[in-house]
Design an enzyme around this catalytic site. Structure first.
Site, mmCIF file in Angstrom:
data_model
loop_
_atom_site.group_PDB
_atom_site.id
_atom_site.type_symbol
_atom_site.label_atom_id
_atom_site.label_comp_id
_atom_site.label_asym_id
_atom_site.label_seq_id
_atom_site.Cartn_x
_atom_site.Cartn_y
_atom_site.Cartn_z
ATOM 1 N N GLY A 157 18.180 105.459 17.704
ATOM 2 C CA GLY A 157 17.634 104.445 16.807
ATOM 3 C C GLY A 157 16.932 105.145 15.660
ATOM 4 N N HIS A 190 3.670 95.355 29.020
ATOM 5 C CA HIS A 190 3.443 95.531 27.586
ATOM 6 C C HIS A 190 3.641 94.176 26.923
ATOM 7 C CE1 HIS A 190 3.040 97.528 23.819
ATOM 8 N NE2 HIS A 190 4.292 97.339 23.436
ATOM 9 N N ARG A 236 10.830 92.904 16.447
ATOM 10 C CA ARG A 236 10.252 91.561 16.361
ATOM 11 C C ARG A 236 10.040 91.142 14.921
ATOM 12 N NH1 ARG A 236 5.056 90.133 19.674
ATOM 13 N NH2 ARG A 236 4.387 92.271 19.261
ATOM 14 N N VAL A 267 10.592 103.381 13.867
ATOM 15 C CA VAL A 267 10.001 104.053 15.035
ATOM 16 C C VAL A 267 10.731 105.363 15.312
ATOM 17 C CG1 VAL A 267 9.470 103.928 17.497
ATOM 18 C CG2 VAL A 267 9.232 101.889 16.084
ATOM 19 N N ARG A 327 7.846 89.464 22.287
ATOM 20 C CA ARG A 327 8.678 90.567 22.766
ATOM 21 C C ARG A 327 9.783 90.033 23.678
ATOM 22 N NH1 ARG A 327 3.353 92.687 22.980
ATOM 23 N NH2 ARG A 327 3.073 94.549 21.699
ATOM 24 N N SER A 329 12.005 100.493 23.375
ATOM 25 C CA SER A 329 12.539 99.194 22.955
ATOM 26 C C SER A 329 11.882 98.046 23.730
ATOM 27 C CB SER A 329 14.050 99.154 23.188
ATOM 28 O OG SER A 329 14.670 100.289 22.616
ATOM 29 N N ASN A 330 11.729 96.910 23.045
ATOM 30 C CA ASN A 330 11.124 95.726 23.651
ATOM 31 C C ASN A 330 12.169 94.711 24.112
ATOM 32 O OD1 ASN A 330 8.251 96.056 23.621
ATOM 33 N ND2 ASN A 330 8.320 95.955 21.381
#
Length: 310
Positions: free
Chosen positions: A9, A175, A82, A13, A88, A119-120
């Protein structure tokens, strides 16, 4: 460099994590993304910054996984971020498919790697990666507690006007909105914050911590946090690469610890060259236990939703 880390990715991030890894001279970095040219361009840009930043890490961008072969660690940030109004949990179906596909490729080329999932929804994506990889539980870890604790530490430092280096904090649980910050275990130079901040104000800081990601999403409007999440993932990677055995709050697969079974949840762990080398059980009050179980139930709900997706 004798160590190699893949970051899957190349968005905000992932690219920031690659930058931090290289500039700390922790490893060579492979940046992977499905968008043609993006990982190559960002890797080249970071390479051109190297003479100024004075590091010799080798950076490679790729749209495939052959270049990732033999990675010591793989940080997975892939997936959709998001947007305002999204939780999330809203990301679960889309990101589950992405994480499954990515993890299968990683396991094929780097069967001995430690996976750090960013990752969420984080805890649910850990389950996807755990099952897709077939790796032992100690080598699939979620980045959540380090980030959530850093947010809590930042807010404590701001509140007391002290150095962030003096602040230490623990955040347990999933989380998300049910995370469990622990003020009793949160200190400034060894002094519990319960001695320094009123109960009411601590409750406000705890609430801000639980909603820290949403606060940034609301401000950015077109994306989510990336500097702090990248730093958190890199702190975990550094402890593994250097076998530092830092005790950090991470999403780990529990099998009886804290009375929780077969579930990824945020707890303090010792991170070394083998990934999670120990889950550290701390004594919780009844109120804290109740909050942790509520958080675990929320994660279990996401895991159940994954099962429905097939």
């Amino acid at each position: 460099m004798d160590k190699k880390v893949t970051v899957v990715g190349a968005g905000n991030v992932g690219a920031t994590a690659a930058q931090r890894l290289a500039e700390k001279e922790l490893c060579d970095v492979v940046l992977v993304d499905i968008v043609e040219g993006v990982p190559q361009g960002k890797a080249l840009d970071l390479t051109e910054a190297a003479p100024i930043e004075k590091h010799d890490a080798h950076l490679t961008g790729s749209n495939g996984y052959e270049e990732t072969a033999g990675s010591d660690i793989v940080i997975i940030t892939a997936g959709i971020p998001r947007k305002p109004g999204m939780s999330r949990d809203d990301l679960i179906s889309t990101n589950a498919g992405i994480i499954k596909s990515v993890t299968e490729q990683i396991a094929k080329y780097s069967p001995n790697a430690v996976l750090i999932i960013v990752s969420n929804p984080l805890d649910a994506m850990c389950h996807v990666a755990f099952e897709a990889s077939g790796f032992p539980k100690n080598r699939v870890i979620g980045m959540a507690g380090v980030l959530d604790s850093a947010r809590f530490r930042a807010f404590i430092a701001m509140e007391l006007d002290v150095s962030v280096e003096n602040t230490h904090a623990f955040v347990l649980g999933g989380h998300g909105d049910t995370m469990v910050p622990l003020p009793r275990y949160s200190t400034v130079a060894g002094i519990p914050i319960t001695e320094l901040i009123s109960k009411e104000r601590i409750a406000e800081l705890v609430d801000r911590t639980a909603n820290g990601g949403a606060e940034i999403v609301g401000l950015l409007k077109t994306g989510s946090a990336y500097y702090a999440p990248a730093s958190a993932a890199v702190e975990m990677a550094e402890s593994i690469l250097k076998d530092k055995k830092k005790v950090l709050p991470c999403a780990a697969y529990l099998q009886g610890e804290y009375g929780i079974n077969d579930l990824y949840i945020g707890v303090p762990v010792k991170l070394g060259k083998n990934g999670v080398e120990q889950v550290i059980e701390i004594t919780l009050t009844e109120e804290e236990k109740t909050a942790l179980m509520k958080s675990a139930a929320a994660v279990q709900g996401l895991k159940d939703d994954l099962a429905k997706l097939g």
